[in-house]
Structures are given as C-alpha cells and as structure tokens.
Design a protein around this motif. Structure first.
Motif, mmCIF file in Angstrom:
data_model
loop_
_atom_site.group_PDB
_atom_site.id
_atom_site.type_symbol
_atom_site.label_atom_id
_atom_site.label_comp_id
_atom_site.label_asym_id
_atom_site.label_seq_id
_atom_site.Cartn_x
_atom_site.Cartn_y
_atom_site.Cartn_z
ATOM 1 N N UNK A 1 22.557 21.334 39.390
ATOM 2 C CA UNK A 1 23.438 20.205 39.704
ATOM 3 C C UNK A 1 23.121 19.647 41.083
ATOM 4 N N UNK A 2 22.858 20.543 42.061
ATOM 5 C CA UNK A 2 22.504 20.090 43.406
ATOM 6 C C UNK A 2 21.167 19.361 43.408
ATOM 7 N N UNK A 3 20.222 19.839 42.600
ATOM 8 C CA UNK A 3 18.936 19.153 42.485
ATOM 9 C C UNK A 3 19.108 17.759 41.886
ATOM 10 N N UNK A 4 20.043 17.624 40.930
ATOM 11 C CA UNK A 4 20.326 16.311 40.370
ATOM 12 C C UNK A 4 20.900 15.382 41.438
ATOM 13 N N UNK A 5 21.851 15.885 42.217
ATOM 14 C CA UNK A 5 22.445 15.078 43.283
ATOM 15 C C UNK A 5 21.363 14.524 44.201
ATOM 16 N N UNK A 6 20.377 15.358 44.542
ATOM 17 C CA UNK A 6 19.310 14.940 45.455
ATOM 18 C C UNK A 6 18.458 13.825 44.865
ATOM 19 N N UNK A 7 18.522 13.630 43.553
ATOM 20 C CA UNK A 7 17.698 12.613 42.897
ATOM 21 C C UNK A 7 18.476 11.369 42.512
ATOM 22 N N UNK A 8 19.748 11.293 42.900
ATOM 23 C CA UNK A 8 20.551 10.114 42.610
ATOM 24 C C UNK A 8 20.430 9.102 43.744
#
Length: 271
Positions: free
Chosen positions: A28-35
């Motif tokens: 989920x944190x990796x997704x946040x970094x890609x938004x």
C-alpha cells in the motif's frame, strides 16, 4: 452442512478483521509513492460491501473518488462507506457500477489513479484476468490486488487428512462452473506473468490469515466451507470428511486449533 456464501455480507463481515490484519501495508505504501499529487480516482473490482475501500482509503492521500465494480447488484446494496475518510480526514466520494468482469472494456479505467481488488483473482477466469490487465495497461493505472488464495493451508495440530482435503479444495477452486474455469491458486502467478509480459513491474507479498482461539467464529465458518468444497469436488471423501470435521471442531472448542490460510497481494505498475 449449512455454509455462508463466500459472496454474502455475513461472510464478508466475519472475515473483515482477518483481512485487514493480513493485507500488505508495504505494498500500500509503494502504491502511495506512485500516485500523482492531487485528487485520486480509484476503481475497486469485485468490491462487495467495500471492505478494501474501508481499509485502504485512510492510507492514501485525497481527495478520493472511488468507483466500486461488482456483478452482484444485491451485495452493492450493502455498501456503507459514509464514515470512511482519506489520509487527511476528508470524506471519500463513492459511485457504484454493476458489471461482470467478462464484459470489462479496455477503457474501463480511463482516468483512474489506481485499480484495487480484494479476494477476487482466485475466482476469475484466465480471460477475465487478461481483461483486467489490458484495462490497467491501457489506462496506465497501477493495480493493488489483495488477498488471493494460493493454496497450501496449514492446520495445527496436524491431521492425516489435511493434505487430501487441501488438494481437493485447491482442485475445487480451479473447477469449471457455469462455463467458467476459475484460476484458483494459479491466479497470482498467471496475472503477474501477464503484467510482466506487458513490460510492467510486479511486486508480491505473502499475506496469510493467521487464525487462533480468538478467531473461533471465523475458523468454524471457514472450516465448514473448506471441507464442504473438498467433498463437493470429491464426494467419495464424505465419510472421512465428516469424522475429520468433528475432530477439528472438538479442537476448536478446546481452543487448541490454529490455522494459516496463505494469500498473496500483488502490486503492478508501469515502467
């Protein structure tokens, strides 16, 4: 043997705390970094009653618009996300689409910041998985696909029938039903390969349920479903399975039964 439907609000409510404990916060944190900064638009596939939305929305920036997709109009009637807020405490906005995955168009996620799903991949077909990947690639939208069953359930204490029941259940997950052959435990590697073939990055995380005496109601319902599916796949197991279920229920009543149900989460994003 009465079993709560795996797509029913009572089952989704029963499993919610185990789901939330298992899901990968790292992915989920990796997704946040890609938004990208600014408003976020998220599509939740097979949304059910919105469990994945409730878990993920507070971990993401906002403002957030969620589009919940499900082929079951009745279950979408049970969606209640009025109290859900984003990472800054703002309410989220929600729309719903009644749609089966076998009709998912390539442009379904146009404008999406990300595509989300939970406990979905193992019940889709190879064609439906390809449609999901094609639509994500077309939109350039990263995908966080959570809690796909991978097989290999472990129970403690062990029992001589565990492996037989487990193999039969896994075969049941891959069965053909209503003209659809589901992927079952093969879903994560197949979908990962589809994204990799499209030139995307893929990161996977182990996200098992770890259940013990405090999870008695969930174990009871899961156990009935697990054994029941195994017997449906191999009816000749019925007599042994009834005795097996009685042994396991006695252990559960004594607070002696522990269960690990393996899942994996998958994050895929463009290069």
């Amino acid at each position: 043997m009465s079993i709560i439907s795996t797509a029913s609000p009572p089952w989704l409510a029963l499993r919610a705390s185990a789901d939330d404990a298992a899901r990968s916060r790292e992915l989920a944190a990796m997704l946040v970094a890609r938004l990208a900064p600014g408003p976020v638009v998220l599509h939740d596939l097979g949304a059910g009653t919105g469990g994945m939305t409730r878990w993920l929305a507070p971990l993401l920036p906002g403002p957030q618009d969620w589009v919940l997709h499900d082929g079951d109009a009745d279950i979408l009637e049970h969606v209640d996300l009025g109290a859900v807020v984003d990472g800054s405490g703002r309410p989220i906005r929600v729309a719903v689409i009644v749609e089966d995955l076998d009709g998912l168009p390539t442009d379904a996620f146009a404008g999406a910041s990300a595509v989300i799903a939970s406990a979905l991949l193992d019940v889709v077909t190879g064609e439906e998985a390809a449609r999901i990947v094609d639509a994500c690639v077309h939109a350039g939208s990263p995908a966080l696909l959570s809690l796909s069953v991978t097989g290999g359930v472990r129970l403690d204490p062990p029992d001589a029938l565990d492996a037989v029941i487990g193999r039969s259940f896994d075969d049941h997950q891959r069965r053909e039903a209503d003209g659809r052959r589901m992927l079952g435990p093969d879903a994560v590697p197949l979908l990962s390969d589809l994204f990799i073939q499209a030139g995307w990055h893929v990161q996977r995380a182990s996200t098992p349920w770890r259940l013990g005496p405090a999870d008695g109601a969930l174990i009871e319902e899961w156990l009935r479903g697990w054994v029941g599916a195994a017997v449906e796949q191999r009816p000749e197991l019925e007599a042994e399975a009834d005795a097996y279920l009685a042994r396991r229920r006695a252990q559960l009543a004594d607070g002696a039964l522990h269960v690990v149900v393996p899942h994996q989460d998958v994050l895929a994003w463009p290069r």
